[in-house]
Design an enzyme around this catalytic site. Structure first.
Site, PDB file in Angstrom:
ATOM      1  N   GLY A 178      46.770  47.873  47.787  1.00 11.47           N
ATOM      2  CA  GLY A 178      46.989  47.693  46.359  1.00 11.47           C
ATOM      3  C   GLY A 178      48.364  47.126  46.151  1.00 11.47           C
ATOM      4  N   THR A 179      48.580  46.464  45.025  1.00  9.14           N
ATOM      5  CA  THR A 179      49.830  45.731  44.895  1.00  9.14           C
ATOM      6  C   THR A 179      50.757  46.243  43.794  1.00  9.14           C
ATOM      7  OG1 THR A 179      48.489  44.050  43.882  1.00  9.14           O
ATOM      8  CG2 THR A 179      49.117  43.694  46.129  1.00  9.14           C
ATOM      9  N   THR A 180      50.769  45.640  42.623  1.00  6.73           N
ATOM     10  CA  THR A 180      51.918  45.876  41.738  1.00  6.73           C
ATOM     11  C   THR A 180      51.646  46.858  40.598  1.00  6.73           C
ATOM     12  OG1 THR A 180      52.519  43.614  42.201  1.00  6.73           O
ATOM     13  CG2 THR A 180      53.694  44.683  40.415  1.00  6.73           C
ATOM     14  N   ASP A 236      48.065  45.825  38.075  1.00  9.87           N
ATOM     15  CA  ASP A 236      47.091  44.735  38.187  1.00  9.87           C
ATOM     16  C   ASP A 236      45.834  45.292  38.862  1.00  9.87           C
ATOM     17  OD1 ASP A 236      48.280  44.990  40.769  1.00  9.87           O
ATOM     18  OD2 ASP A 236      47.364  43.082  41.295  1.00  9.87           O
ATOM     19  N   ALA A 246      49.689  38.328  46.157  1.00 11.87           N
ATOM     20  CA  ALA A 246      48.872  39.533  46.306  1.00 11.87           C
ATOM     21  C   ALA A 246      48.643  40.261  44.986  1.00 11.87           C
ATOM     22  CB  ALA A 246      49.531  40.481  47.298  1.00 11.87           C
TER      23      ALA A 246
END
Lengths: 274, 231
Positions: A51-53, A68, A226
């Protein structure tokens, strides 16, 4: 899980006096169920979804947390509508970045831990108490983190005593740090933090704070491959949670869509930074 | 020469244990659990309700009520929360049912009754509110592990057989919350043999909670202000 077959009665761990922690109870009864209770095979790093941000910022009387929806596996997009912002309980939000599997397991355990405490004790855990419980869970995950499966959460809650939102960030070893004003984690956090620094102001109202969070996420998606930007044709919008004195609410998709549309229009017209 | 051991028949042992447990339970105060149109109401006669609860939340749609020895039913309440949370965590929230919990309690109480030094002096109720009225469940569990699936209402503790008789005559399906509450207080205020018939339980001595059918996740809610017919 099952009851002691020889006796039929609930095993001793269930009837032990004291102890309002679900994690402690499970570690005695069935440690394999806990993320930290399983042996970690010493294999080279494997590719898993990440998972990113996540961005989070305080606003007047509470805070906003947004994430996101993208999960990536190397250069592949593993998931387009992943959920990374959760209600930990009625008065706090938790967002996650890092290896998706262990992260979601940790959040599930954290949610049960808080509810379990509230039911056994009959009172809510303090916000610092929640922050420390989450730190303890991260410490339990250190073995996996050393294998490259690190999880990084951020906790945001409403502090009734101060009538304000408070943010707690973590490192993989379980260090817990209180953040002021705003914070961001994940691969796009560098860009999101830049945006937050310019856009955050004291005592933002709910609508403005949501807009700032979405702008920061947009900037993160702009420069970090990403992080997923708004997906116009699938109509997938960032997940935005708000916590204030009334508790946790999630912003409706329609409201999110209109704010994202306004941001895009302003950037197209050159009315705000692009 | 050694004395031959006394022979006590198993019937006598069980009867003695049952008498012991029953006496302990009858000394305490009562709890009334009953269905109303939008859920299940639990009311306890409990003067120390601000700190020591007889009624508690177990899971999303399940509540607990206990009478008798506080440390023993409190122990069972916490065990129930552990059972439910563990099951919900390792399976899914929808897989936690009152039936499973009542079974686990019954096995535990039954084993304690026959094998331990002394039986639990408790009587407990496990109530589950369903999506629709027909799915509501109220289980009554006694000190020896027997389970009864009650239909709509039950009173436990104190002089419970007399309370149940009165409750059975007056309870009707589909009562609203106000009426159900008034009935519960009437029942709990029933005078003991030779007592003062006009005496009512003080508001401060009531502990109340409801399982509300139409809440989305956790249906359990404590009610702090007494509900009176006038508001």
């Amino acid at each position: 899980m099952s009851r002691d077959p020889a006796q039929g009665r609930l095993p001793a761990a269930f009837l032990a006096a004291g102890g309002s922690s679900f994690t402690e109870f499970v570690s005695q009864h069935d440690p394999d169920l806990l993320p930290g209770g399983r042996a970690v095979p010493a294999t080279p790093m494997i590719d898993v979804p990440h998972g990113t941000t996540i961005v989070t910022l305080t606003c007047s009387g509470g805070l906003v947390m947004a994430g996101d929806r993208r999960a990536t596996m190397g250069s592949l997009i593993a998931n387009r509508d992943m959920r990374k912002v959760f209600a930990a309980d009625d008065h706090s939000l938790v967002g996650i970045a890092g290896a998706a599997g262990p992260a979601i397991e940790m959040i599930r355990l954290f949610q049960v831990e808080l509810e379990h405490y509230a039911k056994v004790e009959g009172t809510l855990m303090s916000l610092e108490g929640k922050a420390n419980r989450l730190a303890a869970m991260l410490r339990g995950n250190l073995g996996l983190a050393m294998q490259g499966l690190s999880v990084l959460p951020v906790l945001g809650g409403h502090d009734a005593g101060k009538a304000a939102g408070r943010i707690f960030s973590y490192d993989v070893t379980g260090g817990c740090y209180e953040e002021q004003e705003h914070h961001s984690i994940g691969s796009g956090s560098l860009f999101a933090r830049g945006a937050l620094k310019k856009l955050w102001q004291p005592d933002l109202d709910r609508a403005d704070a949501i807009r700032v969070a979405l702008e920061a996420l947009y900037d993160a998606a702009d420069d970090d491959s990403a992080t997923g930007g708004p997906d116009m044709h699938r109509r997938i919008w960032p997940m935005v949670g708000v916590v204030d004195a009334a508790g946790v609410t999630f912003v409706e998709e329609a409201e999110c869509e209109s704010i994202v549309a306004a941001i895009l229009a302003d950037r197209r017209e050159g009315r705000s930074a692009r | 020469m050694t004395q031959p051991p006394f022979y006590v028949s198993p019937e006598q042992v069980m009867a003695d244990r049952a008498d012991f447990a029953r006496a302990g339970i009858a000394r305490g105060r009562s709890v009334v659990v009953m269905g109303y149109d939008e859920g299940i109401l639990l009311v306890a006669d409990n003067p120390s309700s601000r700190s020591l609860n007889k009624i508690g939340e177990i899971y999303d749609r399940i509540a607990f009520a206990g009478v008798g020895k506080y440390n023993e039913f409190e122990n069972l309440r916490v065990a129930g929360i552990r059972y439910a949370d563990l099951r919900g965590y390792s399976y899914d929230r929808s897989d936690v049912t009152a039936r499973g919990l009542a079974n686990a309690y019954a096995q535990t109480l039954g084993t304690v009754f026959t094998e331990d030094q002394k039986p639990y002096e408790v009587e407990i109720v496990v109530a589950e509110v369903g999506e629709v009225l027909a799915d509501d469940r109220i289980y009554r569990l006694t000190y020896d592990g027997s389970v009864a699936d009650e239909h709509g209402w039950v009173a436990v503790g104190g002089d419970s057989s007399r309370l149940n008789e009165a409750l059975g005559e007056r309870w009707r399906p589909g009562l609203d919350l106000q009426d159900a509450f008034a009935l519960a207080v009437d029942i709990l205020s029933l005078p003991a043999e030779g007592g003062d018939p006009t005496e009512r339980i003080a508001d401060e001595a009531l502990e109340m909670a409801v399982l509300e059918r139409h809440r989305t996740r956790r249906c359990f809610r404590r009610i702090s202000a007494p509900l009176r017919a006038d508001g």
